[in-house]
Design a protein around this motif. Structure first.
Motif, PDB file in Angstrom:
ATOM      1  N   CYS A  54      12.794  -4.998  -5.272  1.00  0.00           N
ATOM      2  CA  CYS A  54      11.849  -3.996  -4.804  1.00  0.00           C
ATOM      3  C   CYS A  54      11.587  -3.021  -5.933  1.00  0.00           C
ATOM      4  CB  CYS A  54      12.342  -3.273  -3.548  1.00  0.00           C
ATOM      5  SG  CYS A  54      13.763  -2.189  -3.801  1.00  0.00           S
ATOM      6  N   GLU A  55      10.495  -2.255  -5.813  1.00  0.00           N
ATOM      7  CA  GLU A  55      10.133  -1.331  -6.892  1.00  0.00           C
ATOM      8  C   GLU A  55       9.690   0.023  -6.329  1.00  0.00           C
ATOM      9  OE1 GLU A  55       5.681  -2.963  -7.863  1.00  0.00           O
ATOM     10  OE2 GLU A  55       7.330  -4.118  -8.716  1.00  0.00           O
ATOM     11  N   PRO A  56      10.604   0.763  -5.696  1.00  0.00           N
ATOM     12  CA  PRO A  56      10.238   2.064  -5.134  1.00  0.00           C
ATOM     13  C   PRO A  56       9.926   3.082  -6.221  1.00  0.00           C
ATOM     14  CG  PRO A  56      12.609   1.773  -5.081  1.00  0.00           C
ATOM     15  CD  PRO A  56      12.030   0.463  -5.514  1.00  0.00           C
ATOM     16  N   GLY A  57       8.963   3.926  -5.947  1.00  0.00           N
ATOM     17  CA  GLY A  57       8.656   5.051  -6.816  1.00  0.00           C
ATOM     18  C   GLY A  57       8.683   6.322  -6.004  1.00  0.00           C
ATOM     19  N   ARG A  58       7.665   6.484  -5.144  1.00  0.00           N
ATOM     20  CA  ARG A  58       7.523   7.689  -4.338  1.00  0.00           C
ATOM     21  C   ARG A  58       8.769   7.967  -3.493  1.00  0.00           C
ATOM     22  NH1 ARG A  58       2.927   9.964  -2.798  1.00  0.00           N
ATOM     23  NH2 ARG A  58       1.713   8.084  -3.247  1.00  0.00           N
ATOM     24  N   ALA A  59       9.243   6.984  -2.755  1.00  0.00           N
ATOM     25  CA  ALA A  59      10.371   7.201  -1.849  1.00  0.00           C
ATOM     26  C   ALA A  59      11.665   7.467  -2.604  1.00  0.00           C
ATOM     27  CB  ALA A  59      10.545   6.000  -0.921  1.00  0.00           C
ATOM     28  N   ALA A  97      11.585  11.705   9.208  1.00  0.00           N
ATOM     29  CA  ALA A  97      11.688  10.997   7.933  1.00  0.00           C
ATOM     30  C   ALA A  97      11.526   9.498   8.162  1.00  0.00           C
ATOM     31  CB  ALA A  97      13.030  11.289   7.275  1.00  0.00           C
ATOM     32  N   PRO A  98      10.836   8.793   7.266  1.00  0.00           N
ATOM     33  CA  PRO A  98      10.685   7.336   7.410  1.00  0.00           C
ATOM     34  C   PRO A  98      12.036   6.636   7.479  1.00  0.00           C
ATOM     35  CG  PRO A  98       9.198   8.190   5.734  1.00  0.00           C
ATOM     36  CD  PRO A  98      10.118   9.317   6.093  1.00  0.00           C
ATOM     37  N   GLY A 123       0.829  -1.203   0.000  1.00  0.00           N
ATOM     38  CA  GLY A 123       0.000   0.000   0.000  1.00  0.00           C
ATOM     39  C   GLY A 123       0.858   1.243   0.000  1.00  0.00           C
ATOM     40  N   THR A 124       0.349   2.310  -0.549  1.00  0.00           N
ATOM     41  CA  THR A 124       1.161   3.509  -0.729  1.00  0.00           C
ATOM     42  C   THR A 124       1.482   4.208   0.588  1.00  0.00           C
ATOM     43  OG1 THR A 124       1.404   5.425  -2.179  1.00  0.00           O
ATOM     44  CG2 THR A 124      -0.678   5.230  -0.997  1.00  0.00           C
ATOM     45  N   GLN A 125       2.633   4.861   0.631  1.00  0.00           N
ATOM     46  CA  GLN A 125       3.080   5.659   1.785  1.00  0.00           C
ATOM     47  C   GLN A 125       3.057   4.816   3.058  1.00  0.00           C
ATOM     48  OE1 GLN A 125       4.488   8.398   1.250  1.00  0.00           O
ATOM     49  NE2 GLN A 125       4.751   9.324   3.261  1.00  0.00           N
ATOM     50  N   CYS A 126       3.693   3.647   2.984  1.00  0.00           N
ATOM     51  CA  CYS A 126       3.735   2.719   4.121  1.00  0.00           C
ATOM     52  C   CYS A 126       5.090   2.843   4.816  1.00  0.00           C
ATOM     53  CB  CYS A 126       3.519   1.288   3.637  1.00  0.00           C
ATOM     54  SG  CYS A 126       3.353   0.076   4.957  1.00  0.00           S
ATOM     55  N   GLY A 138       7.717  -5.302  -3.557  1.00  0.00           N
ATOM     56  CA  GLY A 138       6.883  -4.182  -3.935  1.00  0.00           C
ATOM     57  C   GLY A 138       7.476  -2.809  -3.738  1.00  0.00           C
ATOM     58  N   GLY A 139       6.573  -1.847  -3.885  1.00  0.00           N
ATOM     59  CA  GLY A 139       6.885  -0.461  -3.590  1.00  0.00           C
ATOM     60  C   GLY A 139       6.241  -0.117  -2.257  1.00  0.00           C
ATOM     61  N   GLY A 140       5.628   1.060  -2.208  1.00  0.00           N
ATOM     62  CA  GLY A 140       4.947   1.462  -0.985  1.00  0.00           C
ATOM     63  C   GLY A 140       5.820   2.180   0.020  1.00  0.00           C
ATOM     64  N   PHE A 141       7.138   2.178  -0.192  1.00  0.00           N
ATOM     65  CA  PHE A 141       8.051   2.841   0.745  1.00  0.00           C
ATOM     66  C   PHE A 141       7.674   4.323   0.865  1.00  0.00           C
ATOM     67  CE2 PHE A 141      10.312  -0.619  -1.338  1.00  0.00           C
ATOM     68  CZ  PHE A 141      10.792  -1.349  -0.258  1.00  0.00           C
ATOM     69  N   ALA A 142       7.580   4.795   2.082  1.00  0.00           N
ATOM     70  CA  ALA A 142       7.040   6.129   2.329  1.00  0.00           C
ATOM     71  C   ALA A 142       8.066   7.224   2.065  1.00  0.00           C
ATOM     72  CB  ALA A 142       6.537   6.232   3.763  1.00  0.00           C
ATOM     73  N   ALA A 143       7.574   8.336   1.524  1.00  0.00           N
ATOM     74  CA  ALA A 143       8.367   9.555   1.415  1.00  0.00           C
ATOM     75  C   ALA A 143       8.199  10.377   2.686  1.00  0.00           C
ATOM     76  CB  ALA A 143       7.917  10.356   0.205  1.00  0.00           C
ATOM     77  N   HIS A 144       9.072  11.352   2.841  1.00  0.00           N
ATOM     78  CA  HIS A 144       9.044  12.207   4.040  1.00  0.00           C
ATOM     79  C   HIS A 144       8.049  13.343   3.814  1.00  0.00           C
ATOM     80  CE1 HIS A 144      11.425  15.074   6.913  1.00  0.00           C
ATOM     81  NE2 HIS A 144      10.277  14.668   7.431  1.00  0.00           N
ATOM     82  N   ARG A 145       6.841  13.202   4.356  1.00  0.00           N
ATOM     83  CA  ARG A 145       5.800  14.209   4.182  1.00  0.00           C
ATOM     84  C   ARG A 145       5.546  15.014   5.448  1.00  0.00           C
ATOM     85  NH1 ARG A 145       0.894  13.088   3.078  1.00  0.00           N
ATOM     86  NH2 ARG A 145       0.580  14.520   1.316  1.00  0.00           N
ATOM     87  N   ALA A 146       5.850  14.461   6.596  1.00  0.00           N
ATOM     88  CA  ALA A 146       5.604  15.144   7.870  1.00  0.00           C
ATOM     89  C   ALA A 146       6.437  14.487   8.957  1.00  0.00           C
ATOM     90  CB  ALA A 146       4.125  15.086   8.239  1.00  0.00           C
ATOM     91  N   GLY A 147       6.714  15.237  10.035  1.00  0.00           N
ATOM     92  CA  GLY A 147       7.417  14.660  11.174  1.00  0.00           C
ATOM     93  C   GLY A 147       8.793  14.136  10.815  1.00  0.00           C
TER      94      GLY A 147
END
Length: 377
Positions: free
Chosen positions: A253-258, A226-227, A182-185, A215-224
């Protein structure tokens, strides 16, 4: 998106000098390459970039320069984009639903791995050459921890995954598995649950996996804070060793967002301030802010005067409207911005490299962003 070759030291220096009246995405190639090297160094397997997150040629070229030689592609158009950046790149086609024409186009691109989540989609691959080709059965589980769940659209339940794995092996393909938490996990436990379940599926199918895509789903740093990506990498490696033992498959793995988010800062301009405090910006949900409807507002936002100074005042929750004539062009949640903000000021949003450009439309003539290259975002 249009690329501008000049290199600026920062977004603020460019804004002060050029006073852009249209949206700008400030791109820091060094930050992007550092993100790529972080994945290559920390993840214990093959790193493939999910092209859907941002397919700009400058992004793909910089990723290749940083050592990325494999891509996750979801369409023939993305295959062509990846090939333009790296003619010999390894391509994984892990969109589980394809037309006959798309399958033919993918075969021409020499796809290395295909994913399936139902018997019909597997049968549609009957003409795909077997040698060196992997079929990755996509697993889905009711795992929490993401901004939204990809399992509602894609994936096979464990019992069906057993059947698909056996069938793929019987057809002569190299059997593999994949999932998306799932996204931003940001929770390592989400990957751990999937790893254990995938190992059990493989055992029940009586199949040794040649490859396992986490998979992907690795979270980007959006708040607080950093993952902690390294914590996720470590947990994946630990769980794979425990669940599969000495026959552990090769990891992917297939990161996009992160991978790409942190390399871009989005700058928008205030077009109007209404008496009630609502703001009109020069982009909205039909443009770079489209995804904010679904995953919420980021916290890494600042407001600047045209001369580069910080906008004064305490944060005030403000209704945000986009520039189009559609009344739906409004963010679902108020954005905290200084009470001193005025027409002509700029709003800078960090970590907007993923999806801001790729999801933008051109509705009402809005939605295009200029790309300006900077040393630091």
């Amino acid at each position: 998106m249009r690329s501008q070759p000049a290199l600026w030291p920062s977004p603020i220096r460019h804004m002060v000098k050029m006073q852009p009246d249209a949206p700008v995405l400030y791109f820091a190639p060094e930050v992007l390459q550092a993100s790529a090297r972080r994945f290559v160094r920390g993840f214990g397997g093959l790193v493939t970039y999910a092209v859907k997150a941002n397919a700009d040629p400058a992004v793909l070229d910089n990723l290749v320069g940083a050592g990325i030689g494999a891509f996750d592609v979801a369409s023939p158009a993305e295959m062509a984009q990846a090939r333009a950046a790296h003619p010999r790149a390894l391509l994984n086609y892990h969109n589980p639903v394809r037309s006959r024409a798309e399958i033919a186009a993918a075969m021409a691109h020499g796809i290395a791995s295909w994913s399936v989540d139902c018997p019909r989609e597997l049968e549609k691959l009957s003409e795909v050459p077997r040698e060196g080709t992997r079929i990755a059965v996509r697993l889905r589980l009711p795992v929490a921890g993401a901004a939204y769940d990809f399992g509602e659209k894609f994936g096979a339940d464990p019992a069906q995954a057993v059947v698909l794995l056996r069938r793929a092996a019987a057809m002569g393909f190299a059997p593999a598995m994949t999932f998306h938490p799932g996204t931003q996990c940001a929770d390592p436990e989400a990957w751990a649950v999937y790893v254990r379940a995938a190992a059990e599926v493989a055992r029940r199918a009586g199949v040794r996996l040649c490859q396992f895509n986490v998979g992907g789903g690795f979270a980007a740093h959006r708040a607080g804070e950093a993952p902690d990506l390294e914590a996720i990498f470590s947990r994946i490696a630990t769980e794979v060793r425990a669940a599969f033992g000495p026959d552990a498959p090769a990891l992917v793995c297939e990161p996009g967002r992160a991978m790409v988010a942190e390399a871009f800062t989005l700058a928008l301009r205030v077009k109007a301030v209404r008496a009630g405090g609502a703001l009109f910006l020069n982009d909205g949900i039909y443009g770079a802010l489209m995804e904010l409807r679904d995953i919420g507002l980021p916290a890494r936002i600042e407001a600047r005067r045209p001369d580069g100074g910080a906008v004064p005042g305490a944060p005030v929750p403000r209704v945000i409207f986009g520039p189009t004539c559609d009344s739906l062009d409004r963010l679902p949640d108020p954005m905290p911005l200084p009470d001193g903000i005025a027409e002509g000021d700029y709003v800078l949003i960090r970590a907007m490299g993923a999806y801001a450009a790729s999801l933008s439309t051109r509705f009402n003539g809005y939605g295009a962003q200029e790309i300006v290259t900077v040393t630091a975002p």
